[in-house]
Write a protein that holds these residues in place. Structure first.
Motif, PDB file in Angstrom:
ATOM      1  N   ASP A   1       1.859  13.119  -7.022  1.00 17.60           N
ATOM      2  CA  ASP A   1       1.238  14.181  -6.241  1.00 17.60           C
ATOM      3  C   ASP A   1      -0.182  14.406  -6.741  1.00 17.60           C
ATOM      4  OD1 ASP A   1       3.449  14.669  -4.695  1.00 17.60           O
ATOM      5  OD2 ASP A   1       4.148  16.376  -5.859  1.00 17.60           O
TER       6      ASP A   1
ATOM      7  N   VAL B   1       1.212   7.700   2.199  1.00 12.98           N
ATOM      8  CA  VAL B   1       0.634   8.990   1.816  1.00 12.98           C
ATOM      9  C   VAL B   1       1.127  10.063   2.776  1.00 12.98           C
ATOM     10  CG1 VAL B   1      -1.500  10.275   1.474  1.00 12.98           C
ATOM     11  CG2 VAL B   1      -1.406   7.845   0.885  1.00 12.98           C
TER      12      VAL B   1
ATOM     13  N   THR C   1       0.643  14.179   3.465  1.00  6.40           N
ATOM     14  CA  THR C   1      -0.145  15.366   3.138  1.00  6.40           C
ATOM     15  C   THR C   1       0.645  16.609   3.509  1.00  6.40           C
ATOM     16  OG1 THR C   1      -2.165  14.140   3.615  1.00  6.40           O
ATOM     17  CG2 THR C   1      -2.346  16.535   3.536  1.00  6.40           C
TER      18      THR C   1
ATOM     19  N   GLN D   1      -1.387  15.788  -1.627  1.00  6.22           N
ATOM     20  CA  GLN D   1      -1.030  14.472  -1.094  1.00  6.22           C
ATOM     21  C   GLN D   1       0.002  13.841  -2.013  1.00  6.22           C
ATOM     22  OE1 GLN D   1      -4.408  11.906  -0.411  1.00  6.22           O
ATOM     23  NE2 GLN D   1      -4.516  12.537   1.700  1.00  6.22           N
ATOM     24  N   ARG D   2       1.105  13.435  -1.426  1.00  7.20           N
ATOM     25  CA  ARG D   2       2.156  12.742  -2.168  1.00  7.20           C
ATOM     26  C   ARG D   2       2.083  11.266  -1.790  1.00  7.20           C
ATOM     27  NH1 ARG D   2       7.810  15.381  -2.864  1.00  7.20           N
ATOM     28  NH2 ARG D   2       6.612  16.254  -4.585  1.00  7.20           N
ATOM     29  N   ARG D   3       2.075  10.428  -2.805  1.00  8.03           N
ATOM     30  CA  ARG D   3       2.026   8.979  -2.606  1.00  8.03           C
ATOM     31  C   ARG D   3       3.355   8.375  -3.035  1.00  8.03           C
ATOM     32  NH1 ARG D   3      -3.036   7.133  -1.606  1.00  8.03           N
ATOM     33  NH2 ARG D   3      -4.731   8.584  -1.968  1.00  8.03           N
TER      34      ARG D   3
ATOM     35  N   THR E   1       0.846  -1.191   0.000  1.00  5.18           N
ATOM     36  CA  THR E   1       0.000   0.000   0.000  1.00  5.18           C
ATOM     37  C   THR E   1       0.879   1.237   0.000  1.00  5.18           C
ATOM     38  OG1 THR E   1      -1.702  -1.173   1.234  1.00  5.18           O
ATOM     39  CG2 THR E   1      -1.796   1.224   1.271  1.00  5.18           C
ATOM     40  N   PRO E   2       0.577   2.215  -0.853  1.00  5.65           N
ATOM     41  CA  PRO E   2       1.414   3.428  -0.884  1.00  5.65           C
ATOM     42  C   PRO E   2       1.392   4.178   0.448  1.00  5.65           C
ATOM     43  CG  PRO E   2      -0.182   3.425  -2.686  1.00  5.65           C
ATOM     44  CD  PRO E   2      -0.509   2.274  -1.815  1.00  5.65           C
TER      45      PRO E   2
END
Length: 162
Positions: free
Chosen positions: A150, A68, A70, A134-136, A65-66
Protein backbone atom coordinates in the motif's frame (compact mmCIF):
# COMPACT_ATOMS: atom_id res chain seq x y z
CA UNK A 1 -57.73 -5.40 -40.62
CA UNK A 2 -57.30 -4.48 -44.25
CA UNK A 3 -53.93 -3.59 -45.71
CA UNK A 4 -53.73 -0.49 -47.82
CA UNK A 5 -51.52 -0.08 -50.81
CA UNK A 6 -48.82 2.54 -50.90
CA UNK A 7 -49.82 5.87 -52.41
CA UNK A 8 -49.00 6.35 -56.04
CA UNK A 9 -45.73 8.16 -56.61
CA UNK A 10 -44.74 9.87 -59.80
CA UNK A 11 -42.78 7.44 -61.96
CA UNK A 12 -40.11 9.91 -62.93
CA UNK A 13 -39.38 11.55 -59.54
CA UNK A 14 -36.53 13.94 -59.98
CA UNK A 15 -33.33 13.20 -58.03
CA UNK A 16 -31.44 16.15 -56.63
CA UNK A 17 -27.72 15.83 -57.06
CA UNK A 18 -25.06 17.45 -54.94
CA UNK A 19 -23.25 20.35 -56.43
CA UNK A 20 -19.53 20.10 -57.06
CA UNK A 21 -18.94 22.26 -53.93
CA UNK A 22 -21.19 19.99 -51.85
CA UNK A 23 -19.30 16.86 -52.97
CA UNK A 24 -15.96 18.52 -52.19
CA UNK A 25 -17.17 19.56 -48.74
CA UNK A 26 -18.32 15.99 -47.94
CA UNK A 27 -15.08 14.54 -49.25
CA UNK A 28 -13.04 17.01 -47.15
CA UNK A 29 -15.09 16.16 -44.03
CA UNK A 30 -14.59 12.42 -44.62
CA UNK A 31 -10.84 12.87 -45.15
CA UNK A 32 -10.59 14.97 -41.97
CA UNK A 33 -12.45 12.37 -39.86
CA UNK A 34 -10.33 9.54 -41.26
CA UNK A 35 -7.12 11.51 -40.62
CA UNK A 36 -8.19 12.17 -37.01
CA UNK A 37 -9.00 8.47 -36.54
CA UNK A 38 -5.63 7.44 -37.96
CA UNK A 39 -3.70 10.00 -35.88
CA UNK A 40 -5.64 9.02 -32.77
CA UNK A 41 -4.95 5.35 -33.35
CA UNK A 42 -1.22 5.94 -33.73
CA UNK A 43 -0.58 8.72 -31.18
CA UNK A 44 -3.81 9.03 -29.22
CA UNK A 45 -4.77 7.88 -25.77
CA UNK A 46 -7.98 7.40 -23.80
CA UNK A 47 -8.53 11.15 -23.49
CA UNK A 48 -8.78 11.48 -27.29
CA UNK A 49 -11.72 9.05 -27.58
CA UNK A 50 -13.48 8.57 -30.01
CA UNK A 51 -10.47 9.54 -32.12
CA UNK A 52 -8.08 7.62 -29.87
CA UNK A 53 -8.32 4.04 -28.71
CA UNK A 54 -9.41 2.89 -25.28
CA UNK A 55 -6.13 1.34 -24.18
CA UNK A 56 -7.89 -1.08 -21.85
CA UNK A 57 -9.48 -2.73 -24.89
CA UNK A 58 -6.81 -2.19 -27.52
CA UNK A 59 -3.65 -3.28 -25.71
CA UNK A 60 -2.48 -6.21 -23.66
CA UNK A 61 -1.02 -5.69 -20.20
CA UNK A 62 2.29 -7.24 -19.25
CA UNK A 63 1.46 -10.33 -17.13
CA UNK A 64 4.23 -9.38 -14.67
CA UNK A 65 2.99 -5.80 -14.11
CA UNK A 66 1.32 -5.25 -10.73
CA UNK A 67 -2.42 -4.64 -10.60
CA UNK A 68 -3.15 -1.26 -8.98
CA UNK A 69 -6.31 -0.55 -7.04
CA UNK A 70 -6.99 2.98 -5.79
CA UNK A 71 -9.20 3.56 -2.77
CA UNK A 72 -10.13 6.42 -0.48
CA UNK A 73 -10.26 5.90 3.26
CA UNK A 74 -11.15 8.08 6.19
CA UNK A 75 -9.26 7.71 9.44
CA UNK A 76 -10.91 7.98 12.84
CA UNK A 77 -9.20 9.34 15.96
CA UNK A 78 -8.67 5.68 17.02
CA UNK A 79 -6.75 5.03 13.77
CA UNK A 80 -9.47 2.87 12.20
CA UNK A 81 -9.96 3.02 8.44
CA UNK A 82 -13.41 3.82 7.06
CA UNK A 83 -13.98 3.12 3.39
CA UNK A 84 -15.01 6.22 1.47
CA UNK A 85 -14.83 4.78 -2.03
CA UNK A 86 -17.19 2.38 -3.74
CA UNK A 87 -20.28 4.57 -3.54
CA UNK A 88 -20.09 5.36 0.20
CA UNK A 89 -19.99 9.07 -0.60
CA UNK A 90 -21.92 9.14 -3.88
CA UNK A 91 -18.84 8.97 -6.10
CA UNK A 92 -17.86 5.89 -8.08
CA UNK A 93 -14.24 4.76 -8.23
CA UNK A 94 -13.78 5.59 -11.92
CA UNK A 95 -15.20 9.07 -11.37
CA UNK A 96 -12.85 9.57 -8.44
CA UNK A 97 -9.78 8.29 -10.30
CA UNK A 98 -10.53 10.75 -13.08
CA UNK A 99 -10.29 13.55 -10.50
CA UNK A 100 -6.95 12.41 -8.98
CA UNK A 101 -4.80 15.06 -10.73
CA UNK A 102 -7.15 17.76 -9.45
CA UNK A 103 -7.07 16.33 -5.91
CA UNK A 104 -3.26 16.10 -6.01
CA UNK A 105 -3.18 19.85 -6.75
CA UNK A 106 -5.72 20.61 -4.01
CA UNK A 107 -5.85 17.89 -1.29
CA UNK A 108 -8.44 19.94 0.63
CA UNK A 109 -11.00 18.54 -1.83
CA UNK A 110 -10.82 15.31 0.17
CA UNK A 111 -12.62 17.23 2.91
CA UNK A 112 -15.69 17.23 0.68
CA UNK A 113 -15.67 13.42 0.74
CA UNK A 114 -15.51 13.48 4.54
CA UNK A 115 -18.43 15.92 4.60
CA UNK A 116 -20.45 13.68 2.29
CA UNK A 117 -19.65 10.64 4.43
CA UNK A 118 -20.73 12.46 7.61
CA UNK A 119 -23.95 13.51 5.89
CA UNK A 120 -24.75 9.93 4.75
CA UNK A 121 -23.64 8.36 8.07
CA UNK A 122 -24.64 10.80 10.86
CA UNK A 123 -24.09 8.22 13.63
CA UNK A 124 -20.59 7.23 12.45
CA UNK A 125 -17.44 8.13 14.32
CA UNK A 126 -15.93 11.47 13.24
CA UNK A 127 -13.07 11.35 10.75
CA UNK A 128 -9.76 13.11 11.43
CA UNK A 129 -8.07 12.54 8.06
CA UNK A 130 -8.76 11.31 4.53
CA UNK A 131 -6.23 9.36 2.46
CA UNK A 132 -5.98 8.20 -1.13
CA UNK A 133 -4.26 4.81 -1.04
CA UNK A 134 -3.00 2.70 -3.93
CA UNK A 135 -2.72 -1.02 -3.33
CA UNK A 136 -0.45 -2.99 -5.63
CA UNK A 137 -0.93 -6.71 -6.14
CA UNK A 138 2.23 -8.29 -7.52
CA UNK A 139 1.84 -10.71 -10.44
CA UNK A 140 4.10 -13.30 -11.98
CA UNK A 141 3.01 -14.81 -15.28
CA UNK A 142 -0.42 -13.28 -14.69
CA UNK A 143 -0.90 -14.97 -11.31
CA UNK A 144 -0.92 -13.31 -7.87
CA UNK A 145 2.30 -13.82 -5.93
CA UNK A 146 0.70 -12.88 -2.61
CA UNK A 147 2.85 -9.76 -2.33
CA UNK A 148 0.68 -6.71 -1.61
CA UNK A 149 1.87 -3.18 -0.90
CA UNK A 150 0.00 0.00 0.00
CA UNK A 151 1.14 3.53 -0.76
CA UNK A 152 -0.56 6.68 0.50
CA UNK A 153 -0.69 9.05 -2.48
CA UNK A 154 -2.53 11.97 -0.89
CA UNK A 155 -3.46 12.73 2.70
CA UNK A 156 -5.59 15.54 4.06
CA UNK A 157 -5.89 16.24 7.79
CA UNK A 158 -9.41 17.39 8.69
CA UNK A 159 -9.96 20.36 10.94
CA UNK A 160 -12.50 20.18 13.77
CA UNK A 161 -16.00 20.48 12.40
CA UNK A 162 -14.98 19.71 8.82
Amino acid sequence: MQLQSAPDLPADAEVERLTLGGRRARLAAAVLVLALLLAGTVWGDDDAFPFGPFRMYSTRANPDTPVVSTRVVGLTAAGEEVRLSGGEVGLRRAEFEGQLPRIERDPALLGLLADSYAEHHPDAEELVAVQVVQRRFALEDGQRTGEVSDQVLIEHELEDGE
